[in-house]
Scaffold this active site. Structure first.
Site, PDB file in Angstrom:
ATOM      1  N   ASP A 116      10.683  -3.678 -23.891  1.00 16.90           N
ATOM      2  CA  ASP A 116      11.074  -4.913 -23.222  1.00 16.90           C
ATOM      3  C   ASP A 116       9.955  -5.937 -23.409  1.00 16.90           C
ATOM      4  O   ASP A 116       8.805  -5.666 -23.098  1.00 16.90           O
ATOM      5  CB  ASP A 116      11.292  -4.619 -21.740  1.00 16.90           C
ATOM      6  CG  ASP A 116      11.752  -5.821 -20.946  1.00 16.90           C
ATOM      7  OD1 ASP A 116      11.778  -6.935 -21.510  1.00 16.90           O
ATOM      8  OD2 ASP A 116      12.070  -5.654 -19.763  1.00 16.90           O
ATOM      9  N   ARG A 159       1.660  -2.597 -16.837  1.00 18.53           N
ATOM     10  CA  ARG A 159       1.709  -4.011 -17.217  1.00 18.53           C
ATOM     11  C   ARG A 159       0.310  -4.597 -17.035  1.00 18.53           C
ATOM     12  O   ARG A 159      -0.058  -5.041 -15.950  1.00 18.53           O
ATOM     13  CB  ARG A 159       2.769  -4.753 -16.398  1.00 18.53           C
ATOM     14  CG  ARG A 159       4.176  -4.229 -16.696  1.00 18.53           C
ATOM     15  CD  ARG A 159       5.271  -5.001 -15.977  1.00 18.53           C
ATOM     16  NE  ARG A 159       6.588  -4.434 -16.245  1.00 18.53           N
ATOM     17  CZ  ARG A 159       7.714  -4.805 -15.642  1.00 18.53           C
ATOM     18  NH1 ARG A 159       7.666  -5.759 -14.713  1.00 18.53           N
ATOM     19  NH2 ARG A 159       8.873  -4.247 -15.943  1.00 18.53           N
ATOM     20  N   GLN A 192      10.043   2.100 -11.184  1.00 16.44           N
ATOM     21  CA  GLN A 192      11.363   1.608 -10.781  1.00 16.44           C
ATOM     22  C   GLN A 192      12.450   2.576 -11.222  1.00 16.44           C
ATOM     23  O   GLN A 192      12.243   3.410 -12.107  1.00 16.44           O
ATOM     24  CB  GLN A 192      11.629   0.209 -11.345  1.00 16.44           C
ATOM     25  CG  GLN A 192      11.714   0.128 -12.851  1.00 16.44           C
ATOM     26  CD  GLN A 192      11.887  -1.307 -13.342  1.00 16.44           C
ATOM     27  OE1 GLN A 192      11.369  -2.251 -12.760  1.00 16.44           O
ATOM     28  NE2 GLN A 192      12.611  -1.483 -14.430  1.00 16.44           N
ATOM     29  N   ASP A 231      18.425 -11.928  -9.921  1.00 18.65           N
ATOM     30  CA  ASP A 231      17.413 -11.186  -9.163  1.00 18.65           C
ATOM     31  C   ASP A 231      17.866 -11.050  -7.721  1.00 18.65           C
ATOM     32  O   ASP A 231      18.355 -12.024  -7.120  1.00 18.65           O
ATOM     33  CB  ASP A 231      16.066 -11.924  -9.180  1.00 18.65           C
ATOM     34  CG  ASP A 231      15.388 -11.897 -10.544  1.00 18.65           C
ATOM     35  OD1 ASP A 231      15.807 -11.098 -11.404  1.00 18.65           O
ATOM     36  OD2 ASP A 231      14.451 -12.691 -10.749  1.00 18.65           O
ATOM     37  N   GLU A 282      11.078  -9.852  -4.277  1.00 19.18           N
ATOM     38  CA  GLU A 282      12.091  -9.433  -5.251  1.00 19.18           C
ATOM     39  C   GLU A 282      12.097  -7.917  -5.348  1.00 19.18           C
ATOM     40  O   GLU A 282      11.057  -7.290  -5.520  1.00 19.18           O
ATOM     41  CB  GLU A 282      11.794 -10.044  -6.619  1.00 19.18           C
ATOM     42  CG  GLU A 282      12.792  -9.616  -7.700  1.00 19.18           C
ATOM     43  CD  GLU A 282      12.317  -9.935  -9.101  1.00 19.18           C
ATOM     44  OE1 GLU A 282      12.601  -9.143 -10.017  1.00 19.18           O
ATOM     45  OE2 GLU A 282      11.647 -10.979  -9.285  1.00 19.18           O
ATOM     46  N   SER A 302      15.965  -6.733 -10.545  1.00 21.65           N
ATOM     47  CA  SER A 302      16.420  -7.658 -11.583  1.00 21.65           C
ATOM     48  C   SER A 302      17.485  -6.927 -12.381  1.00 21.65           C
ATOM     49  O   SER A 302      17.287  -5.770 -12.771  1.00 21.65           O
ATOM     50  CB  SER A 302      15.256  -8.066 -12.484  1.00 21.65           C
ATOM     51  OG  SER A 302      15.700  -8.915 -13.523  1.00 21.65           O
TER      52      SER A 302
END
Length: 337
Positions: free
Chosen positions: A56, A111, A126, A238, A251, A254
């Site tokens: 991604d 990340r 996630q 989202d 949030e 997504s």
């Protein structure tokens, strides 16, 4: 470094009780999610080969953690995933899933370019999920129906969590509101996208913000960045909540209906990324060899943080933090794992 330090914060659970609550939320939510969306749990990769095009690209500027491996060709770079948005779609075909069947995985990622704060960590965990739909189901109604099922799964686990930890469960609203990014810009044209999200989240408490990635009419800029090769920018969004303990939106998910061959080409052209059409994943999609799907990611630590009313994501996951953040959190009774 950006850090919110709520006044007079006191954890209502010990670290060991917090760990027990985390286990309950994670195990129970994935069970409920699988039931509501007809998903089967599957194994997933921690890393993929760069030349497959499966990783991604997020907003297109984040650097993946990459390495080589002794038994692979010297020019074959391996990347730790940012998410599994593309891999899942290929897996549905490879493993023989049928219409309205799907999968979910426990996705772990690094990340390295994340801006660290109360909600963001270098470590990402996630539930990545994906489900096959018919071509004619690529509609806003399908998207909204799926969002409502996910919201109901969160509410069910919230209720069960409150039975176990009544003094420690943050209570959520009963319904989810839907709004588009263009409607937000039309309502608050002088605010930034982040400020608009805070405004609508505070007003509605739970909101699904739709149509993220394409340019808005007034500003000529996207509401937020989205990779052009997984979500259809007209059919995504989202899921965010107003989070009173920190006075801003949070949030949690997504998701979106994935690109068709037509929308993939259109979005790659808009993003000036037509060179990706040569990659294996993109070639299969453009030839119509992959199923039509809907999918997304649901943050595990974020859901735990939300339901347990925590002030920092580091209270529900083990990661690394700047020394200054560690010191400030300790001084304000925020127990980072």
């Amino acid at each position: 470094m950006s850090l919110i330090l709520p006044e007079k914060y006191q954890p209502t659970l010990t670290i060991r009780d917090t760990e027990a609550a985390i286990v309950f939320i994670r195990e129970r939510f994935q069970e409920v999610l699988g039931q509501k969306l007809h998903l089967q749990r599957m194994s997933a990769p921690l890393f993929v080969e760069k030349n497959t095009g499966l990783n991604d690209n997020l907003n297109g500027v984040e650097r993946p953690v990459a390495f080589d491996a002794k038994d692979l060709p010297k020019d074959d770079t391996v990347e730790i995933v940012h998410s599994l948005a593309k891999w899942k779609r290929m897996a549905l075909k490879k493993y023989g899933f049928g219409i309205h069947e799907g999968l979910f995985t426990n996705m772990n990622a690094i990340r390295r370019d994340e801006d660290l704060d109360n909600f963001h960590s270098i470590y990402v965990d996630q539930w990545d999920w994906e489900k096959i739909i018919a071509k004619e189901e690529r509609t806003e109604d399908t998207l909204k129906e799926t969002v409502r099922k996910i919201f109901s799964a969160i509410k069910q686990v919230e209720t069960e969590c409150a039975e176990r930890y009544p003094a420690s469960t943050y209570r959520l609203p009963e319904d989810v509101h839907f709004v588009t990014t263009q409607e937000l810009e039309d309502t608050w044209p002088d605010l930034s996208p982040e400020e608009r999200e805070d405004k609508i989240a505070k007003k509605e408490k739970a909101v699904f913000i739709m149509k993220i990635g394409d340019k808005l009419k007034r500003s000529g800029q996207p509401h937020d960045g989205r990779a052009p090769d997984y979500d259809d920018w007209a059919l995504n969004g989202d899921l965010i909540f107003w989070y009173e303990p920190l006075g801003q939106k949070l949030e949690v998910s997504s998701m979106g209906i994935r690109v068709s061959p037509e929308s993939l080409h259109e979005q790659l052209e808009k993003a000036d990324c037509l060179d990706r059409e040569k990659l294996p994943f993109h070639r299969q999609l453009l030839k119509g060899e992959l199923p039509y799907t809907i999918g997304g990611g649901i943050g595990q630590s974020r859901l735990c943080m939300l339901l347990l009313g925590k002030a920092h994501i580091g209270e529900v996951q083990a990661s690394v933090w700047p020394s200054e953040m560690l010191k400030e959190c300790e001084e304000h009774h925020i127990q980072l794992l």
